[in-house]
Motif scaffolding. Sequence first.
Motif, mmCIF file in Angstrom:
data_model
loop_
_atom_site.group_PDB
_atom_site.id
_atom_site.type_symbol
_atom_site.label_atom_id
_atom_site.label_comp_id
_atom_site.label_asym_id
_atom_site.label_seq_id
_atom_site.Cartn_x
_atom_site.Cartn_y
_atom_site.Cartn_z
ATOM 1 N N PRO A 132 1.701 -1.562 -2.564
ATOM 2 C CA PRO A 132 1.243 -2.059 -2.082
ATOM 3 C C PRO A 132 -0.328 -1.729 -3.289
ATOM 4 O O PRO A 132 -0.466 -1.466 -3.931
ATOM 5 C CB PRO A 132 0.575 -1.319 -1.157
ATOM 6 C CG PRO A 132 0.725 0.366 -0.952
ATOM 7 C CD PRO A 132 2.619 -0.477 -1.929
ATOM 8 N N TRP B 87 2.900 -3.409 2.530
ATOM 9 C CA TRP B 87 2.471 -2.207 2.499
ATOM 10 C C TRP B 87 2.957 -1.434 3.894
ATOM 11 O O TRP B 87 2.634 -1.946 5.148
ATOM 12 C CB TRP B 87 0.990 -3.208 3.540
ATOM 13 C CG TRP B 87 -0.135 -2.815 2.378
ATOM 14 C CD1 TRP B 87 0.542 -4.050 1.934
ATOM 15 C CD2 TRP B 87 -1.152 -2.756 2.099
ATOM 16 N NE1 TRP B 87 -0.860 -4.312 0.438
ATOM 17 C CE2 TRP B 87 -1.505 -3.359 1.151
ATOM 18 C CE3 TRP B 87 -2.330 -1.713 2.585
ATOM 19 C CZ2 TRP B 87 -3.056 -3.108 0.285
ATOM 20 C CZ3 TRP B 87 -3.387 -1.208 2.374
ATOM 21 C CH2 TRP B 87 -3.606 -2.008 0.596
ATOM 22 N N LEU C 170 3.025 2.650 0.703
ATOM 23 C CA LEU C 170 2.294 3.695 0.703
ATOM 24 C C LEU C 170 2.565 5.216 -0.038
ATOM 25 O O LEU C 170 1.083 5.129 -0.418
ATOM 26 C CB LEU C 170 1.946 3.974 2.263
ATOM 27 C CG LEU C 170 1.026 2.994 2.391
ATOM 28 C CD1 LEU C 170 0.572 2.997 3.826
ATOM 29 C CD2 LEU C 170 -0.111 2.938 1.884
ATOM 30 N N LEU D 165 4.104 -5.652 5.751
ATOM 31 C CA LEU D 165 3.116 -5.337 6.390
ATOM 32 C C LEU D 165 3.769 -3.339 7.838
ATOM 33 O O LEU D 165 4.443 -4.067 8.603
ATOM 34 C CB LEU D 165 2.258 -5.969 7.020
ATOM 35 C CG LEU D 165 0.712 -4.846 7.187
ATOM 36 C CD1 LEU D 165 0.120 -4.331 6.581
ATOM 37 C CD2 LEU D 165 -0.180 -6.066 8.250
ATOM 38 N N GLY E 20 0.810 0.478 7.103
ATOM 39 C CA GLY E 20 0.344 -0.641 6.177
ATOM 40 C C GLY E 20 -1.235 -1.191 7.020
ATOM 41 O O GLY E 20 -2.316 -1.019 6.490
#
Lengths: 250, 434
Positions: free
Chosen positions: B24, B41, B46, B113, B117
């Motif tokens: 990310p 993300w 992460l 995502l 995220g």
Amino acid sequence: MRGIRTCFGATCVHEDLDLDVHPGEILALVGASGCGKSVLLREMILLAHPTAGRVLLFGEEAQDLDESGANRLRQRIGITFQHGALFNSLTVAENIAVPLKEQTRLPARQIRDIAMLKLLLVGLPPDAASKYPSQLSGGMHKRAALARALAMDPDLLVLDEPGTGLDPVGAGALDDLILGLQGALGLTVVMSTHDLDSLWRVAHRVAFLGRRRILATGTPAELSAREEPELMAFFQGPRGAARSRAWNHG
Amino acid sequence: MPLSPSPPEVLDPGHGQAMSCDGPRLRWSPNGGTLVLSGRWTTLTLAGLGAAPPRPDSRGRHGRETAGPAAGAEADANAPLESPLPRPRNVPPRVPPTGASTITLDGRGLMALDTAGALQLHRLTEAMALQGLAVQLNGFAAPHLSLLTLVRERLAAAAESLAAIPPPSRPPVLERVGRGSWDWLLQSLGLLSFVGETALAFLRVLAHPGRLRWRQMLQVVELDGWRALPVLGMLSFLVGVVIAYQSGVQLRLYGGNLYVVDLVTLTVLRELGPLMTAIVVAGRSGSAYAAQIGTMMVTDEIDALRSIGVSPLDLLVLPKALGLILALPLLTVFANLAAVVGGMVMSALMLDLVPATFIRRIPEAVTLNTLMTGLAKAPVFAAAIALVGCYQGFLVRDGADSVGRHTTTSVVQAIVWVIVIDAAFSVVYSKLGI
């Protein structure tokens, strides 16, 4: 899955079985009790190995994987078990956090944050977070198990009998939940089920397991029109027929 | 998290490889006022799990950073937010370079995502809103946007009840002491009433001996008596050796070699034989009772028995208690024998006391009474071990954890009770002058 054959001693539950799961779909696996649905699911998620045959998972040959490779794939799979299998000694929030703690290096604060979000996503009230699994009702138990399965944001969600042991209302709510999450998160869902309602309601495609292989796949409507005796018995039996009528005519 | 279209049975090929270099990312656009999101993300990125080793050229000034946590540290004034690992605390609220009051989040470069995220993004916008900055989303793909909305809605809906949850706190010392004592008291009373119930069940069986589960009882005698012989024999033998050795060392100084027989037989027959046996059986069988009944509690088997009309006391507890009451004295005799033999062997080796002399001396050292005073304790020990084990089993609630805890408690309590009872016997014997 290609040419799957599973034997326990002399009894074989699968023989030359093929099954495809398409990305982004909800596939329901149905069949009589004891026909090996759960075993097939366990083979799909690398918890058990077929006696013969290949399992191709996210484009990788499962047989070629070592333990760390298998673990890498497992991070992308979320599972709920028939009986929930929540860790009884941990609270719900801790249960959901277990995969995150074990598989990632996220800070504890963030893990709590994510766990709480998953709890809300599956429709549990926030105060359920600090409860222990034994304090939950059956429906909440299933939801908590689902939240744990979703903890790592998996691409593939495998649900073994998600609706079992729930009242029709609770099972219906769980169906909605699965549908909603699948839509929102773009999951691929494979579920085994006995529940005719959830079959009609949730599944994009149904795979019928019988005579040790996949007898047929298709939408619920397609399968209910097939003429194999097993499928007839399932869809046109006293319980199946009513459901089929109800769903086909609105 | 969209899955790319791909042939059947292949889910999103190459994801595993791709994520390793697409962590990310978040940076200000050159003109300021716009935060550009890119990369994946997701939970895994992460966490920096997929972090690739930094490439040599990757620390440039304009967004060629790697996903490694270190990359953020290199960010300079032009790219203040090039942190690849935005965390709720340390990322967001830095004033945008232009001083604009509206921040645009540009999601065009967002590759993936997921909920983690989305949560991160949500926290980011939240933090910026706290700073009085208006946040505008721009260029997000529809699925990403709907996921963000979902996360936002869920959190907003639960906001009130989330705030209402009290932070977990540790109760004060006094409260914990009180609760602990209360629990202890309740458990002791529970044990007492359990003993009473079992006694009543025993009386009922006495009235109708046909109702005793003979098979289960004999099974207990075999499992907890017969099968304990090897380990018990070995331990007792060694205890005999140790006593003979320790006393022999002293007695030799006075030339009282022969008295080793008195010491060994007396301590073994009166005290150590019954005690050792009880302790071995408490560890071996008491724990097994607790674990068995505890597991049956967890799986509702106990309730199933009750529903069929079978009293768990009759089926599980009485046979165990009676079987053990039968087996423990027999085991004690065997343990006595093994310990005396151990003492005899050691005496022969160390004190040149031939076994024949040793054996001739025994009747002068001890009487039948000595043996019986020891053996009399065994059935009481047996009852205590079986009842404590079973009772702890019935206390198990919900889960494997509880089974383990109560199994441990059963052994500890059984051994404590055995020693307390042994002490009580000593007091009684001394009052009676035996």
